[in-house]
Design an enzyme around this catalytic site. Sequence first.
Site, PDB file in Angstrom:
ATOM      1  N   TRP B  99      43.972  -0.144  -1.999  1.00 32.57           N
ATOM      2  CA  TRP B  99      42.567   0.037  -1.981  1.00 32.57           C
ATOM      3  C   TRP B  99      42.630  -0.643  -0.639  1.00 32.57           C
ATOM      4  O   TRP B  99      41.682  -0.301   0.487  1.00 32.57           O
ATOM      5  CB  TRP B  99      41.706  -0.358  -2.996  1.00 32.57           C
ATOM      6  CG  TRP B  99      42.024   0.608  -4.056  1.00 32.57           C
ATOM      7  CD1 TRP B  99      42.673   0.213  -5.404  1.00 32.57           C
ATOM      8  CD2 TRP B  99      41.631   1.896  -4.291  1.00 32.57           C
ATOM      9  NE1 TRP B  99      42.921   1.506  -6.043  1.00 32.57           N
ATOM     10  CE2 TRP B  99      42.022   2.470  -5.349  1.00 32.57           C
ATOM     11  CE3 TRP B  99      40.792   2.751  -3.358  1.00 32.57           C
ATOM     12  CZ2 TRP B  99      41.831   3.740  -5.936  1.00 32.57           C
ATOM     13  CZ3 TRP B  99      40.496   3.791  -3.844  1.00 32.57           C
ATOM     14  CH2 TRP B  99      40.994   4.573  -5.170  1.00 32.57           C
ATOM     15  N   ASP B 166      36.003  -6.853  -1.744  1.00 33.05           N
ATOM     16  CA  ASP B 166      36.329  -5.525  -2.703  1.00 33.05           C
ATOM     17  C   ASP B 166      36.489  -6.524  -3.894  1.00 33.05           C
ATOM     18  O   ASP B 166      37.796  -6.676  -4.456  1.00 33.05           O
ATOM     19  CB  ASP B 166      37.152  -4.694  -2.245  1.00 33.05           C
ATOM     20  CG  ASP B 166      37.371  -3.562  -3.336  1.00 33.05           C
ATOM     21  OD1 ASP B 166      36.530  -3.552  -4.315  1.00 33.05           O
ATOM     22  OD2 ASP B 166      38.144  -2.363  -2.987  1.00 33.05           O
ATOM     23  N   LYS B 190      34.406  -0.298 -14.176  1.00 32.19           N
ATOM     24  CA  LYS B 190      35.520  -1.328 -14.792  1.00 32.19           C
ATOM     25  C   LYS B 190      34.983  -2.104 -15.456  1.00 32.19           C
ATOM     26  O   LYS B 190      34.857  -2.224 -16.723  1.00 32.19           O
ATOM     27  CB  LYS B 190      36.486  -1.863 -13.576  1.00 32.19           C
ATOM     28  CG  LYS B 190      37.193  -0.611 -13.085  1.00 32.19           C
ATOM     29  CD  LYS B 190      37.898  -0.994 -11.777  1.00 32.19           C
ATOM     30  CE  LYS B 190      38.337   0.162 -10.780  1.00 32.19           C
ATOM     31  NZ  LYS B 190      39.500   0.773 -11.446  1.00 32.19           N
TER      32      LYS B 190
END
Lengths: 353, 353
Positions: B99, B166, B190
Site C-alpha cells: 500500500w 496511512d 478494519k
Amino acid sequence: MIKHNFSAGPSVLPKSVMEKASEAVLNFDNGLSILEISHRSKSFVDVMENARSLALELLGLEGKGYKALFLQGGASTQFLMVALNLLEKRAGYLNSGTWADKAIKEAKIYDDIYEVASSKNANYNYIPKGYDIPEDYDYFHCTSNNTIFGTQMKNFPKSPIPMVCDMSSDIFSRHIDYSQFDLIYAGAQKNMGPAGTTLVIIKEDILGKVSRKIPSMMDYKTHISKGSMFNTPPVFAVYTSMLTLEWLKNLGGVKAIEEANDKKSRLIYSEIDLNPLFKGYAVKEDRSMMNATFTLENENLKETFDAMCLEAGISGINGHRSVGGYRASMYNALSLDSVKALVEVMSELESKA
Amino acid sequence: MIKHNFSAGPSVLPKSVMEKASEAVLNFDNGLSILEISHRSKSFVDVMENARSLALELLGLEGKGYKALFLQGGASTQFLMVALNLLEKRAGYLNSGTWADKAIKEAKIYDDIYEVASSKNANYNYIPKGYDIPEDYDYFHCTSNNTIFGTQMKNFPKSPIPMVCDMSSDIFSRHIDYSQFDLIYAGAQKNMGPAGTTLVIIKEDILGKVSRKIPSMMDYKTHISKGSMFNTPPVFAVYTSMLTLEWLKNLGGVKAIEEANDKKSRLIYSEIDLNPLFKGYAVKEDRSMMNATFTLENENLKETFDAMCLEAGISGINGHRSVGGYRASMYNALSLDSVKALVEVMSELESKA
C-alpha cells in the site's frame, strides 16, 4: 402510523429491500454479516457481478459495449472524473440546474467549457431547448432530471459527439433509449439504493483519448479492468442496490415503473393545477416525474399545511432553499398511496381555507 | 456454531454494533430507516457530528487543531488527495509494503517523490529504520501497519516536516501519541466500521500551501468547511462507524483495547514460535499486533489444517497471494476466544502430525 417519505434523497426504498438488508447485517453468508465478509469472498463477488449485470439489463444495454461500475464519491466525484477521462480540448455542457452548474465548475479546472444553453437566469424553472452541439468538441454533458427545480428532460438532442448524462435523480424511472448515451452516472440514493455508491455506465470505446495521466482511482479504465473491485467497494451499499434492482426487475422493469411513476406524477400535478392554493414552480412541459415543486399562493397557510402533513405522516416535502415552497419527491419506491395521502391533505387544506 | 472471522478487511465488528445497525435499517428515526432519511435531517447531522468528535476524542486529539472527516473512496483515494493537497515540490515516503508502494505511485503523478527507505527487496518482511527525513521537503508519508505482510511500526521518526500516516489497518488499536501526525487517514473496514467510508484526521494549518487548483471533491478544505457534508455522505457507513467508536469508548478507549490486542497477539505469536509446524513471516521486532502472518513448514499439511480450521468455524485466514501461507487478522472486535480457537487448532495439528 404509515409514513410517507417524500425525501429528495437519500429517499424511500422498497420495504422488502430494507427487510432483506436488515437481515443481511445479522446474517448474510453462513452466519457472517454482510458488514464483515471479505469483498473478495465468492458471495460478495457474486453480488457485485449481479448488480452490474442487472443495471445493464434494466437499461437495455446488455451486449452493446457498455460496462457498469459501482464507485464511491457521489455524482460530485463524477463531475471530476468525466472531465479527467474525456476532456482534451473543449466540451459542451447544458446548464439546467444547480448540479449541472457544479459539473461545469469542476470541469473548468481541466479545460475549456462551453455552455450550449442555460436556464440559470430563470432560476432553472425550465429545460433549455433548440441549442446546437458543436461536432468538434470532446463530449456533450447534460442532466436528465433537476431534483431541486423539478424539471426533467423529456427528449434528448441528437448529439454528434459522445453524450454524457447525470441521471442521479431519474435513472431506472422510465423507458427511454439509454443507448443514445455514452456515459451515464447516478448516485444510488434516489432510485437505486442507500447513499454510498455511484453507478457509472460507460461505453468503453470512448475512453483512452485524452493525453493526461489520470490517477488510478479517477481512471474509469482502472475500475473496468478490475471489475469494479480495484479497491474495497462499498459492500453494503452495492448489496442493497442489487436488492433494489432485483425488486425493479421482478416488478416488470423500467416500463412497468414508468407507468406507476406516471400515475403518481399526474395525480399530484393535477392537484397543483386545480387547487387554487398551490402553484407549480417548473414550466408545465418540463415538469419532472420524480420531483414536483410547488409553492403556496398564500404563505400564511404554511403553518397549517405543515401541521396537517405531519399529522398525516408525510415527511421530506420542504423545498430546497433556492426555490422555497415544497418539493414532493416521488422516486420508484414511493407508493401511489403516499401521493394520494399528500393530495388529500392539499385538498383538505382547500376545503378548510 | 460460533464463527471466528479473521478476515483482513472488511472484517469482524462488535455483535452489539451489528444488532443496532440491523435495527436501524428497519427503524432509525420515528419509523424511518437509516437508509431513507435525509442526510440533512437533524438525526443524521447528529450522527455525523458524534462520529467526528468521537474519533478525535478516542485519539486524544480534541482541541488540538485537528478536524475529522468521513469521506468516500478508501485509502486509495487518499493516496491522491494527500499529494494534491500537500505536494508542491517533493515529498518523502517510507516504502514498507504494497500500500505504501501504491501511495508512492499515485503521488508521483503530481511531483517528485523520494523513498526515504524501502524493504521491498525483502518482500517487506520488516520495517525500515534509521533513515533521514529531509527538512526541506513538503511532508513525510508512512504506513503504520502493513496488513499484507504483518509488520507494524512500533516507533515513529521525529519528523521535521508534516507527518502523514496511512493507519487503515491499526487506527484505534493502540495508545500512541497521535498528535505527532499532521494527517492520518484510514479506511473504515478494519477497526472502525463497514467498507464505504474513510476517516481523515487533519491538522488544519498544513493546508493551503500548494499552488495548484484542487477539484472540490479532492480538496480537504471543501470538506472541512462543510463539516464533512459537502455532498451526500455514506450515511449507513458513517452511522455504523459511530456505533463502533461508541462501543470502543464504552470499553475504555484505545488504552483498554491495546491491552486486549496485546493479549491476542502474544497468544498467537507464542504458538507460531513454539509450534514446530509453523513459521512467522515478519521479523520479530516488527510483528504486527493486528495481522499475524505465518506459513506451514510442511506444505503437505495444508489440506488437513484448512479442514480443521473450517471445522472449528475459523474463516478468513488465507494469506495474501504476495506472501502465501496464512494471515490471522485480529482487529479490535475479534475476541480473545477466537484467537484461542485458532491456537487450539494449530496445536492440535502438532499433536496429530
